[in-house]
Design a protein around this motif. Structure first.
Motif, PDB file in Angstrom:
ATOM      1  N   ALA A  43     -11.758   3.608   5.467  1.00 39.55           N
ATOM      2  CA  ALA A  43     -12.956   2.839   5.131  1.00 39.55           C
ATOM      3  C   ALA A  43     -13.301   1.821   6.215  1.00 39.55           C
ATOM      4  CB  ALA A  43     -12.746   2.129   3.795  1.00 39.55           C
ATOM      5  N   ARG A  44     -12.287   1.291   6.906  1.00 39.10           N
ATOM      6  CA  ARG A  44     -12.500   0.213   7.876  1.00 39.10           C
ATOM      7  C   ARG A  44     -12.608   0.695   9.313  1.00 39.10           C
ATOM      8  NH1 ARG A  44     -10.319  -4.914   5.540  1.00 39.10           N
ATOM      9  NH2 ARG A  44      -9.769  -4.469   3.371  1.00 39.10           N
ATOM     10  N   CYS A  45     -12.095   1.881   9.608  1.00 36.25           N
ATOM     11  CA  CYS A  45     -11.961   2.329  10.994  1.00 36.25           C
ATOM     12  C   CYS A  45     -12.659   3.680  11.179  1.00 36.25           C
ATOM     13  CB  CYS A  45     -10.496   2.438  11.385  1.00 36.25           C
ATOM     14  SG  CYS A  45      -9.563   0.911  11.130  1.00 36.25           S
ATOM     15  N   PRO A  46     -13.932   3.673  11.538  1.00 34.52           N
ATOM     16  CA  PRO A  46     -14.661   4.940  11.646  1.00 34.52           C
ATOM     17  C   PRO A  46     -14.159   5.851  12.758  1.00 34.52           C
ATOM     18  CG  PRO A  46     -15.992   3.091  12.434  1.00 34.52           C
ATOM     19  CD  PRO A  46     -14.790   2.502  11.783  1.00 34.52           C
TER      20      PRO A  46
ATOM     21  N   PRO B 179     -12.440  11.878  -1.396  1.00 34.28           N
ATOM     22  CA  PRO B 179     -13.783  11.562  -0.880  1.00 34.28           C
ATOM     23  C   PRO B 179     -13.890  11.589   0.646  1.00 34.28           C
ATOM     24  CG  PRO B 179     -13.188  10.053  -2.649  1.00 34.28           C
ATOM     25  CD  PRO B 179     -11.956  10.823  -2.311  1.00 34.28           C
ATOM     26  N   PHE B 180     -12.759  11.537   1.359  1.00 36.62           N
ATOM     27  CA  PHE B 180     -12.795  11.535   2.822  1.00 36.62           C
ATOM     28  C   PHE B 180     -12.553  12.915   3.420  1.00 36.62           C
ATOM     29  CE2 PHE B 180     -11.460   7.298   1.482  1.00 36.62           C
ATOM     30  CZ  PHE B 180     -12.312   6.477   2.219  1.00 36.62           C
TER      31      PHE B 180
ATOM     32  N   ARG C 119      -1.747  -1.746  -9.880  1.00 40.58           N
ATOM     33  CA  ARG C 119      -2.419  -2.787  -9.105  1.00 40.58           C
ATOM     34  C   ARG C 119      -2.441  -2.385  -7.632  1.00 40.58           C
ATOM     35  NH1 ARG C 119       2.785  -3.743  -9.952  1.00 40.58           N
ATOM     36  NH2 ARG C 119       4.107  -4.566  -8.266  1.00 40.58           N
ATOM     37  N   ILE C 120      -3.157  -3.147  -6.852  1.00 41.99           N
ATOM     38  CA  ILE C 120      -3.055  -3.022  -5.402  1.00 41.99           C
ATOM     39  C   ILE C 120      -1.941  -3.946  -4.938  1.00 41.99           C
ATOM     40  CG2 ILE C 120      -4.245  -3.409  -3.210  1.00 41.99           C
ATOM     41  CD1 ILE C 120      -6.856  -2.712  -4.679  1.00 41.99           C
ATOM     42  N   ASP C 121      -0.949  -3.402  -4.286  1.00 42.85           N
ATOM     43  CA  ASP C 121       0.182  -4.189  -3.822  1.00 42.85           C
ATOM     44  C   ASP C 121      -0.286  -5.286  -2.874  1.00 42.85           C
ATOM     45  OD1 ASP C 121       3.060  -4.662  -3.161  1.00 42.85           O
ATOM     46  OD2 ASP C 121       2.388  -3.934  -1.200  1.00 42.85           O
ATOM     47  N   ALA C 122       0.207  -6.504  -3.095  1.00 43.36           N
ATOM     48  CA  ALA C 122      -0.262  -7.653  -2.318  1.00 43.36           C
ATOM     49  C   ALA C 122       0.041  -7.501  -0.834  1.00 43.36           C
ATOM     50  CB  ALA C 122       0.369  -8.930  -2.862  1.00 43.36           C
ATOM     51  N   ALA C 123       1.213  -6.973  -0.483  1.00 43.50           N
ATOM     52  CA  ALA C 123       1.558  -6.798   0.926  1.00 43.50           C
ATOM     53  C   ALA C 123       0.644  -5.764   1.588  1.00 43.50           C
ATOM     54  CB  ALA C 123       3.013  -6.381   1.057  1.00 43.50           C
ATOM     55  N   SER C 124       0.394  -4.661   0.905  1.00 51.66           N
ATOM     56  CA  SER C 124      -0.489  -3.637   1.460  1.00 51.66           C
ATOM     57  C   SER C 124      -1.910  -4.160   1.609  1.00 51.66           C
ATOM     58  CB  SER C 124      -0.477  -2.392   0.567  1.00 51.66           C
ATOM     59  OG  SER C 124       0.802  -1.791   0.561  1.00 51.66           O
ATOM     60  N   ARG C 125      -2.371  -4.946   0.660  1.00 51.57           N
ATOM     61  CA  ARG C 125      -3.707  -5.528   0.758  1.00 51.57           C
ATOM     62  C   ARG C 125      -3.809  -6.437   1.987  1.00 51.57           C
ATOM     63  NH1 ARG C 125      -7.689  -6.733  -3.152  1.00 51.57           N
ATOM     64  NH2 ARG C 125      -6.218  -6.434  -4.873  1.00 51.57           N
ATOM     65  N   LEU C 126      -2.755  -7.244   2.217  1.00 54.49           N
ATOM     66  CA  LEU C 126      -2.757  -8.139   3.374  1.00 54.49           C
ATOM     67  C   LEU C 126      -2.817  -7.338   4.672  1.00 54.49           C
ATOM     68  CD1 LEU C 126      -2.544 -11.136   4.238  1.00 54.49           C
ATOM     69  CD2 LEU C 126      -0.061 -10.794   4.369  1.00 54.49           C
ATOM     70  N   LEU C 127      -2.061  -6.260   4.749  1.00 52.15           N
ATOM     71  CA  LEU C 127      -2.118  -5.420   5.941  1.00 52.15           C
ATOM     72  C   LEU C 127      -3.506  -4.832   6.126  1.00 52.15           C
ATOM     73  CD1 LEU C 127      -0.893  -3.946   8.334  1.00 52.15           C
ATOM     74  CD2 LEU C 127       0.038  -2.242   6.757  1.00 52.15           C
ATOM     75  N   ALA C 128      -4.082  -4.307   5.071  1.00 50.44           N
ATOM     76  CA  ALA C 128      -5.429  -3.729   5.171  1.00 50.44           C
ATOM     77  C   ALA C 128      -6.433  -4.760   5.662  1.00 50.44           C
ATOM     78  CB  ALA C 128      -5.851  -3.170   3.820  1.00 50.44           C
ATOM     79  N   ASP C 129      -6.312  -5.997   5.200  1.00 51.40           N
ATOM     80  CA  ASP C 129      -7.258  -7.040   5.594  1.00 51.40           C
ATOM     81  C   ASP C 129      -7.156  -7.392   7.077  1.00 51.40           C
ATOM     82  OD1 ASP C 129      -8.254  -7.196   3.044  1.00 51.40           O
ATOM     83  OD2 ASP C 129      -7.075  -8.957   2.472  1.00 51.40           O
ATOM     84  N   HIS C 130      -6.027  -7.074   7.713  1.00 46.34           N
ATOM     85  CA  HIS C 130      -5.849  -7.407   9.127  1.00 46.34           C
ATOM     86  C   HIS C 130      -5.990  -6.206  10.056  1.00 46.34           C
ATOM     87  CE1 HIS C 130      -4.183 -11.158   7.461  1.00 46.34           C
ATOM     88  NE2 HIS C 130      -4.464 -11.673   8.628  1.00 46.34           N
TER      89      HIS C 130
ATOM     90  N   LEU D 126      -9.428   0.817  15.601  1.00 44.21           N
ATOM     91  CA  LEU D 126      -8.379   1.839  15.598  1.00 44.21           C
ATOM     92  C   LEU D 126      -9.031   3.218  15.562  1.00 44.21           C
ATOM     93  CD1 LEU D 126      -5.854   0.273  13.055  1.00 44.21           C
ATOM     94  CD2 LEU D 126      -5.706   0.257  15.555  1.00 44.21           C
ATOM     95  N   GLU D 127      -8.466   4.154  16.328  1.00 42.64           N
ATOM     96  CA  GLU D 127      -9.100   5.472  16.418  1.00 42.64           C
ATOM     97  C   GLU D 127      -8.062   6.546  16.686  1.00 42.64           C
ATOM     98  OE1 GLU D 127     -11.900   5.134  19.582  1.00 42.64           O
ATOM     99  OE2 GLU D 127     -10.366   5.066  21.154  1.00 42.64           O
ATOM    100  N   GLY D 128      -8.499   7.778  16.479  1.00 46.46           N
ATOM    101  CA  GLY D 128      -7.653   8.924  16.770  1.00 46.46           C
ATOM    102  C   GLY D 128      -6.961   9.464  15.531  1.00 46.46           C
TER     103      GLY D 128
END
Length: 352
Positions: free
Chosen positions: A221-224, A248-249, A185-196, A201-203
Motif C-alpha cells: 500500500a505504501r511502496c508502489p 486485492p494485490f 488486532r494489528i500488532d503494535a510493533a508491526s504497525r510501528l514498522l509499517a509507519d516508518h 522501496l522497490e523491486g
C-alpha cells in the motif's frame, strides 16, 4: 524434545496407554497438534498419524519417520489424541473436531499442563463429550472420554467447531482467526514498522514471519515500486489468512506464499525484506536466537545493496548480529518499547 526438556504434557498424554488404563486400538489413531519427542518412540504405536500446522514441529515429526495427516482429512478413527493450544476458542474448536473425527465407540484423549488451564480444558471436553476420566502426573492432567457415539451436546459442539473460524478484524481490513499471532488486532510493533517504511522501496520483497499478512499489505500500500512479494510463515493457519488478505494485490504484483521455517534458510534474491521476527518458540521464554537467525537468513537472501527493515523489542540483543552481516545499520526509531532498524547489505555482498 524430551520430557525433561520441558514437554511433560507429551509424556503424560501417553501414560494411560503405558500403564494399561487405556488400550491402544489396532485400527490406528490421529494425533492433533502433535509434536515429536521420546514418548512417541518408547514403543510402537500402530497406525499413528500426526497433524501439525506449525512447520518446525511438522518437520521434526517427519524427520522422526512419523506419518503426517492433512488438516482437511475427514476419515474417522477409533482414537484421537490432542495437545490443546492455550487459546481457548481454538482449543474448543479442536475438541469439537476431535469428536467429529472419532469413529463409533472411539475416544478422545487430551493433556494440558496444570499451569496452562488443565482443569478448564477438561471441563470443556466434558461439556460436549460427557463424563471424562483423568489422571495427573508431571504437573499435567491427561483426560479422556468414554467410548463416543458423537457429541453429548451436538448444538454446543457445532457452535465450538466454528469458534476459531476466520473473521474480519481491524474494521474489516483483514481476516484473522483465534490462535494466530496477534489474531484480533494489528500488532503494535508491526504497525510501528509499517509507519516508518520509506515510500521509495522497490523491486522484489520478502516478508519473513508474515503472519496473516499485515506487513506485506502495508508494504504494497505504501511502496508502489514493489513488484513482487514472497511471504514466509511457519504457521499454516496464518499463511492461509495471508492469501485472503493479499488477494486485492494479486493483479498488481507477483505473490508467493511459503509454508516454511525461516530458520532453515530461504531461497531467492531480494531487494527488500521486512520482518517482525518471533522471539518465542512454542514455550513462553525469550528466544533471541530465533531473531538472530532471521537476521542471518535475511542477509543471505538480500542482493548487494538490499535493505532489511526490522522491528524488535528494544531489549533483544540483535545489534551484534546486524553489525556482523550488514554494511550499514541504523536505528530509525525507538518507541513504545520497540526499535526500528534499517540495515543495508554492503555492495560487495559481504555476510558473516
Amino acid at each position: 524434545m524430551r520430557a525433561e526438556d520441558g514437554d511433560d504434557a507429551l509424556e503424560t498424554l501417553f501414560l494411560p496407554f503405558i500403564d494399561g488404563t487405556l488400550a491402544w486400538p489396532s485400527d490406528g489413531a490421529l494425533f492433533l497438534r502433535a509434536r515429536d519427542g521420546w514418548p512417541l518412540h518408547q514403543r510402537a504405536w500402530p497406525g499413528l498419524r500426526c497433524e501439525q500446522s506449525f512447520r518446525p514441529a511438522a518437520d521434526a515429526l517427519e524427520r522422526s519417520g512419523l506419518s503426517l495427516a492433512e488438516e482437511d482429512e475427514t476419515s474417522r478413527v477409533p482414537l484421537v489424541l490432542v495437545l490443546p493450544p492455550r487459546q481457548r476458542d481454538e482449543s474448543r474448536a479442536l475438541f469439537a473436531r476431535a469428536i467429529a473425527r472419532c469413529a463409533p465407540s472411539g475416544r478422545v484423549v487430551a493433556c494440558v499442563p496444570n499451569n496452562e488451564g488443565a482443569k478448564s480444558a477438561e471441563a470443556d471436553l466434558a461439556r460436549i463429550a460427557g463424563p471424562v476420566g483423568n489422571l495427573s502426573k508431571n504437573k499435567c492432567r491427561v483426560f479422556w472420554t468414554a467410548p463416543l457415539e458423537g457429541p453429548a451436546d451436538a448444538d454446543l459442539a457445532a457452535q465450538w467447531a466454528q469458534a476459531d473460524a476466520p473473521r474480519p478484524i481491524a474494521d474489516g481490513r483483514f481476516v484473522s482467526r483465534p490462535g494466530v499471532f496477534a489474531w484480533d488486532r494489528i500488532d503494535a510493533a508491526s504497525r510501528l514498522l509499517a509507519d516508518h517504511l520509506p515510500h521509495d522501496l522497490e523491486g522484489h520483497a520478502a516478508d519473513l514471519g508474515a503472519g496473516y499478512g499485515y506487513l506485506s499489505t502495508e508494504l504494497l500500500a505504501r511502496c508502489p515500486g514493489i513488484r513482487a512479494v514472497d511471504l514466509y510463515e511457519a504457521e499454516r493457519r496464518a499463511l492461509d489468512l495471508a492469501r485472503v488478505n493479499l488477494a486485492p494485490f494479486a493483479e498488481r504484483v507477483a505473490l508467493q506464499f511459503h509454508w516454511h521455517d525461516v530458520t532453515r534458510g530461504i531461497d531467492g534474491r531480494f531487494d527488500v525484506i521486512v520482518c517482525n521476527p518471533p522471539f518465542h518458540a512454542q514455550g513462553r521464554g525469550d528466544r533471541p536466537d530465533i531473531g538472530r537467525r532471521f537476521i542471518a537468513v535475511a542477509a543471505q537472501a538480500l542482493k548487494p545493496g538490499g535493505r532489511l527493515w526490522l522491528v524488535a523489542n528494544r531489549h533483544l540483543p540483535y545489534e551484534a548480529e546486524l553489525d556482523a552481516h550488514f554494511g550499514n545499520v541504523r536505528t530509525v526509531a525507538q518507541e513504545g518499547g520497540f526499535k526500528i532498524v534499517d540495515a543495508m547489505k554492503s555492495r560487495e555482498g559481504r555476510t558473516a
